[in-house]
Design an enzyme around this catalytic site. Structure first.
Site, PDB file in Angstrom:
ATOM      1  N   ASP A  51      -3.872   1.875   1.716  1.00 29.64           N
ATOM      2  CA  ASP A  51      -2.484   1.422   1.759  1.00 29.64           C
ATOM      3  C   ASP A  51      -1.658   2.397   2.614  1.00 29.64           C
ATOM      4  O   ASP A  51      -1.710   3.609   2.418  1.00 29.64           O
ATOM      5  CB  ASP A  51      -1.906   1.370   0.336  1.00 29.64           C
ATOM      6  CG  ASP A  51      -0.568   0.681   0.286  1.00 29.64           C
ATOM      7  OD1 ASP A  51      -0.529  -0.495  -0.098  1.00 29.64           O
ATOM      8  OD2 ASP A  51       0.454   1.311   0.660  1.00 29.64           O
ATOM      9  N   GLY A 116     -10.796  -1.305   2.267  1.00 32.43           N
ATOM     10  CA  GLY A 116     -11.332  -1.978   1.087  1.00 32.43           C
ATOM     11  C   GLY A 116     -11.070  -3.480   1.097  1.00 32.43           C
ATOM     12  O   GLY A 116     -10.005  -3.921   1.533  1.00 32.43           O
ATOM     13  N   GLY A 119      -7.645  -4.670  -1.252  1.00 32.55           N
ATOM     14  CA  GLY A 119      -6.284  -4.619  -0.720  1.00 32.55           C
ATOM     15  C   GLY A 119      -6.150  -5.498   0.509  1.00 32.55           C
ATOM     16  O   GLY A 119      -5.181  -6.241   0.656  1.00 32.55           O
ATOM     17  N   LEU A 408       2.243  -7.692   5.671  1.00 25.80           N
ATOM     18  CA  LEU A 408       2.110  -6.934   4.423  1.00 25.80           C
ATOM     19  C   LEU A 408       1.040  -5.849   4.480  1.00 25.80           C
ATOM     20  O   LEU A 408       1.194  -4.784   3.892  1.00 25.80           O
ATOM     21  CB  LEU A 408       1.799  -7.919   3.277  1.00 25.80           C
ATOM     22  CG  LEU A 408       1.668  -7.328   1.880  1.00 25.80           C
ATOM     23  CD1 LEU A 408       2.960  -6.669   1.415  1.00 25.80           C
ATOM     24  CD2 LEU A 408       1.259  -8.401   0.870  1.00 25.80           C
ATOM     25  N   TYR A 410       0.377  -3.992   6.858  1.00 27.09           N
ATOM     26  CA  TYR A 410       0.902  -2.814   7.535  1.00 27.09           C
ATOM     27  C   TYR A 410       2.139  -2.375   6.739  1.00 27.09           C
ATOM     28  O   TYR A 410       3.261  -2.361   7.244  1.00 27.09           O
ATOM     29  CB  TYR A 410       1.261  -3.122   8.993  1.00 27.09           C
ATOM     30  CG  TYR A 410       0.087  -3.595   9.839  1.00 27.09           C
ATOM     31  CD1 TYR A 410      -1.212  -3.189   9.544  1.00 27.09           C
ATOM     32  CD2 TYR A 410       0.268  -4.436  10.938  1.00 27.09           C
ATOM     33  CE1 TYR A 410      -2.297  -3.618  10.311  1.00 27.09           C
ATOM     34  CE2 TYR A 410      -0.808  -4.868  11.716  1.00 27.09           C
ATOM     35  CZ  TYR A 410      -2.083  -4.456  11.384  1.00 27.09           C
ATOM     36  OH  TYR A 410      -3.144  -4.878  12.149  1.00 27.09           O
TER      37      TYR A 410
HETATM   38  P1  FDA Z   1      -5.750   0.126  -1.272  1.00 22.92           P
HETATM   39  O1  FDA Z   1      -6.832   0.345  -2.251  1.00 22.92           O
HETATM   40  O2  FDA Z   1      -4.840   1.272  -0.987  1.00 22.92           O
HETATM   41  O3  FDA Z   1      -4.942  -1.147  -1.680  1.00 22.92           O
HETATM   42  C1  FDA Z   1      -3.835  -1.656  -0.951  1.00 22.92           C
HETATM   43  C2  FDA Z   1      -2.906  -2.423  -1.906  1.00 22.92           C
HETATM   44  O4  FDA Z   1      -3.622  -3.464  -2.553  1.00 22.92           O
HETATM   45  C3  FDA Z   1      -2.344  -1.560  -3.022  1.00 22.92           C
HETATM   46  O5  FDA Z   1      -1.070  -2.054  -3.405  1.00 22.92           O
HETATM   47  C4  FDA Z   1      -3.327  -1.777  -4.158  1.00 22.92           C
HETATM   48  O6  FDA Z   1      -2.799  -1.510  -5.449  1.00 22.92           O
HETATM   49  C5  FDA Z   1      -3.682  -3.256  -3.981  1.00 22.92           C
HETATM   50  N1  FDA Z   1      -5.037  -3.530  -4.422  1.00 22.92           N
HETATM   51  C6  FDA Z   1      -6.171  -2.967  -3.908  1.00 22.92           C
HETATM   52  N2  FDA Z   1      -7.239  -3.480  -4.527  1.00 22.92           N
HETATM   53  C7  FDA Z   1      -6.791  -4.347  -5.449  1.00 22.92           C
HETATM   54  C8  FDA Z   1      -7.444  -5.165  -6.411  1.00 22.92           C
HETATM   55  N3  FDA Z   1      -8.754  -5.178  -6.527  1.00 22.92           N
HETATM   56  N4  FDA Z   1      -6.682  -5.923  -7.241  1.00 22.92           N
HETATM   57  C9  FDA Z   1      -5.328  -5.908  -7.129  1.00 22.92           C
HETATM   58  N5  FDA Z   1      -4.663  -5.165  -6.223  1.00 22.92           N
HETATM   59  C10 FDA Z   1      -5.389  -4.381  -5.388  1.00 22.92           C
HETATM   60  N6  FDA Z   1      -5.520  -4.705   8.397  1.00 22.92           N
HETATM   61  C11 FDA Z   1      -5.914  -5.840   9.041  1.00 22.92           C
HETATM   62  O7  FDA Z   1      -5.500  -6.934   8.668  1.00 22.92           O
HETATM   63  N7  FDA Z   1      -6.796  -5.767  10.085  1.00 22.92           N
HETATM   64  C12 FDA Z   1      -7.318  -4.593  10.517  1.00 22.92           C
HETATM   65  O8  FDA Z   1      -8.114  -4.580  11.436  1.00 22.92           O
HETATM   66  C13 FDA Z   1      -6.907  -3.391   9.852  1.00 22.92           C
HETATM   67  N8  FDA Z   1      -7.372  -2.171  10.253  1.00 22.92           N
HETATM   68  C14 FDA Z   1      -7.015  -1.030   9.590  1.00 22.92           C
HETATM   69  C15 FDA Z   1      -7.493   0.218   9.980  1.00 22.92           C
HETATM   70  C16 FDA Z   1      -7.128   1.376   9.294  1.00 22.92           C
HETATM   71  C17 FDA Z   1      -7.677   2.704   9.736  1.00 22.92           C
HETATM   72  C18 FDA Z   1      -6.243   1.289   8.197  1.00 22.92           C
HETATM   73  C19 FDA Z   1      -5.829   2.518   7.432  1.00 22.92           C
HETATM   74  C20 FDA Z   1      -5.742   0.050   7.800  1.00 22.92           C
HETATM   75  C21 FDA Z   1      -6.108  -1.106   8.497  1.00 22.92           C
HETATM   76  N9  FDA Z   1      -5.593  -2.350   8.122  1.00 22.92           N
HETATM   77  C22 FDA Z   1      -6.000  -3.488   8.781  1.00 22.92           C
HETATM   78  C23 FDA Z   1      -4.634  -2.443   7.025  1.00 22.92           C
HETATM   79  C24 FDA Z   1      -5.370  -2.692   5.712  1.00 22.92           C
HETATM   80  O9  FDA Z   1      -5.779  -4.051   5.680  1.00 22.92           O
HETATM   81  C25 FDA Z   1      -4.455  -2.408   4.513  1.00 22.92           C
HETATM   82  O10 FDA Z   1      -4.066  -1.070   4.524  1.00 22.92           O
HETATM   83  C26 FDA Z   1      -5.126  -2.797   3.198  1.00 22.92           C
HETATM   84  O11 FDA Z   1      -4.154  -3.088   2.225  1.00 22.92           O
HETATM   85  C27 FDA Z   1      -6.057  -1.720   2.693  1.00 22.92           C
HETATM   86  O12 FDA Z   1      -6.805  -2.178   1.608  1.00 22.92           O
HETATM   87  P2  FDA Z   1      -7.549  -1.100   0.691  1.00 22.92           P
HETATM   88  O13 FDA Z   1      -8.221  -1.808  -0.407  1.00 22.92           O
HETATM   89  O14 FDA Z   1      -8.343  -0.191   1.551  1.00 22.92           O
HETATM   90  O15 FDA Z   1      -6.319  -0.246   0.187  1.00 22.92           O
END
Ligand code: FDA
Length: 469
Positions: A51, A116, A119, A408, A410
């Site tokens: 996030d 992940g 998210g 969202l 981003y």
């Molecule tokens: P994280 O675990 O931090 O979760 C993000 C949000 O979702 C939080 O509010 C969390 O509480 C909630 N959440 C997570 N898992 C959940 C679950 N199981 N149940 C309920 N809520 C949950 N985006 C894109 O569309 N295309 C792309 O190519 C990229 N590339 C990219 C590269 C890099 C280096 C980064 C840092 C980010 C991207 N992103 C992206 C953005 C990315 O999709 C966004 O940051 C996501 O929310 C990350 O998901 P995570 O599960 O990793 O994050």
């Protein structure tokens, strides 16, 4: 799955497996937590932890992190071309598992392997297959979620409203999403990658200008992203535009398509690399040719730095004068990027209300602005954050209006935050309509129905809808 108590040092690993009995142990533990609802502890759910504003793992007062890192299995079923993927899996783990089973299947998800699924998918999720197949969230068949009563529900038992909300509305407002059933998509055995880069002196402005007119109208097999950055230093400093593309087919067809609609790019056979679709995932992320597929399983991020990001949608091509104003601002900073992702194709065929993600027909492309810095500290971060906020201000006349839309995934807390404790719908509308447009009200309706006490909440969670609206 593990539960950690934020702001305390103790981290309690509870469940390491992912079968249904472990879910039920987790549910009973969660019920105990939910019994303490009135104690005011907030739950933060973390899947990949990417996030942009740290909402899955940061909070000012004591809170609980539900970390899904150990819920990461991926099961591929080629018979019905589906997969079951747990939320804690990364996009890399998903890509890798698909590629081990099939060379002709893929999934339209994001570009960065350590992100992940939880998210990413619950807030939309897009990558190089966007123009052909839409978002990750457009290709979901079912989901398993722990609701506010500590019960595991699937699509049938959660109902279509909640199933709609978690495909683009962000999971964190609605529960803990354990896993997803997704529809795999077909990819050709051979795809082609190209990267062509030009500086301002080599005519980058004219190319970016032309790209804006054609990128969303190209054949849906063709995805051309533009990445703008600053290269060189001192008097050698210039702006650099990189045209990165994946084409779902071979070189010959690609060259003929580009010569027809974008001859200014000057594409030559030697600029093109044929590869398998899974290799294109590595190629687009920046891995070296020859790196093993196992790099996809690395959960650590490739690039580590401090950054601030913001996003916009463009509905009319930006004039050359407008582009030159961006370059001028870029030349005043160092590690700055503008990533322009074309829409069109399948995105135009899906209505704005089909999922909470509303940026469909009419959006030519998405912009992500990024500024990075290496030294932590308030002074350094203030300077860079100020720079990006000024760039965002400058962009106002050139991007979508009423609302000025944002993506969202981003996440940008500059757009507005919920007040601590009680979230007001009318205040939250300020940022809500930017992410969701007309879908914000329906999200608030769903939220009111399934979580009337606003248990699952954070700085940008969906608020309750007052009875009077
Ligand atoms: P994280 O675990 O931090 O979760 C993000 C949000 O979702 C939080 O509010 C969390 O509480 C909630 N959440 C997570 N898992 C959940 C679950 N199981 N149940 C309920 N809520 C949950 N985006 C894109 O569309 N295309 C792309 O190519 C990229 N590339 C990219 C590269 C890099 C280096 C980064 C840092 C980010 C991207 N992103 C992206 C953005 C990315 O999709 C966004 O940051 C996501 O929310 C990350 O998901 P995570 O599960 O990793 O994050």
């Amino acid at each position: 799955m593990s539960i950690q108590f934020g702001a305390y040092t103790k981290s309690i690993k509870i469940i390491h497996t992912s079968n249904s009995s472990s879910y039920s142990i987790f549910c009973s533990l969660l019920n105990k937590i939910l019994d303490g609802k009135n104690h005011g502890l907030q739950i933060r759910v973390r899947s990949g932890g990417h996030d942009y504003e740290g909402l899955s793992y940061l909070y000012k007062t004591p809170f609980i992190i539900v970390d899904l890192i150990n819920l990461r299995s991926v099961e591929i079923n080629l018979e019905d071309e589906t997969a079951s993927v747990q939320s804690g899996a990364t996009l890399g783990e998903l890509y890798y598992s698909i590629s081990k089973e099939s060379g002709i299947h893929g999934f339209p998800t994001g570009l960065y392997p350590s992100v992940g699924v939880g998210g990413h998918l619950s807030s939309g999720g897009f990558g190089t297959l966007l123009r052909k197949y839409g978002l990750e969230a457009d290709n979901v068949l079912d989901a398993y979620l722990i609701d506010v009563n500590g019960k595991i529900v699937d699509r049938e038992s959660m109902g279509e409203d909640l199933f709609w909300a978690i495909r683009g509305g962000g999971g964190a407002s609605f529960g803990i999403i354990l896993s997803w059933k997704i529809k795999l998509v077909r990819v050709p055995q051979v795809v082609t990658g190209i990267t062509i880069s030009k500086t301002l002196e080599q005519g980058a402005t004219k190319l970016v200008s032309k790209w804006q007119y054609i990128a969303d109208k190209l054949h849906e097999d063709l995805f051309i992203r533009v990445v703008i950055r600053v290269v060189g230093n001192g008097t050698q400093k210039t702006v650099h535009a990189s045209f990165n593309s994946i084409f779902l087919g071979g070189v010959e067809r690609l060259i003929s398509l580009i010569n027809e609609s974008f001859p200014e790019l000057g594409l030559q056979v030697q600029d093109c690399i044929e590869m398998s679709w899974i290799q294109s995932v590595l190629y687009f992320t920046g891995y070296q040719n020859g790196d093993p597929l196992e790099v996809l399983l690395d959960r650590n991020t490739l690039y580590k730095s401090f950054f601030k990001a913001k996003s916009d949608y463009v509905e009319k091509p930006i004039s050359d004068i407008g582009l030159e104003g961006i370059w001028e601002r870029f030349l005043k900073e160092e590690m700055v990027f503008m990533i322009m992702d074309p829409y069109g194709g399948r995105m135009n065929e899906i209505s704005e209300s089909e999922t909470p993600f509303p940026h469909r027909k009419g959006s030519l492309y998405n912009i992500q602005y990024l500024v990075k810095w290496e030294v932590n500290g308030i002074v350094a971060s203030k300077k860079h954050v100020h720079w990006i906020r000024m760039l965002y201000k400058y962009m106002k006349p050139y991007v979508s209006k009423y609302p000025r839309a944002a993506y969202l995934n981003y996440r940008d807390l500059d757009l507005g935050i919920n007040k601590k404790g009680n979230t007001s719908y009318s205040e939250a509308r300020v940022w809500g309509v930017k992410y969701f447009k007309g879908n914000f009200k329906r999200l608030a309706q769903v939220k009111s129905k399934i979580d009337p006490n606003n248990f699952f909440r954070n700085e940008q969670s969906i608020p309750l809808l007052p009875a009077t609206i």
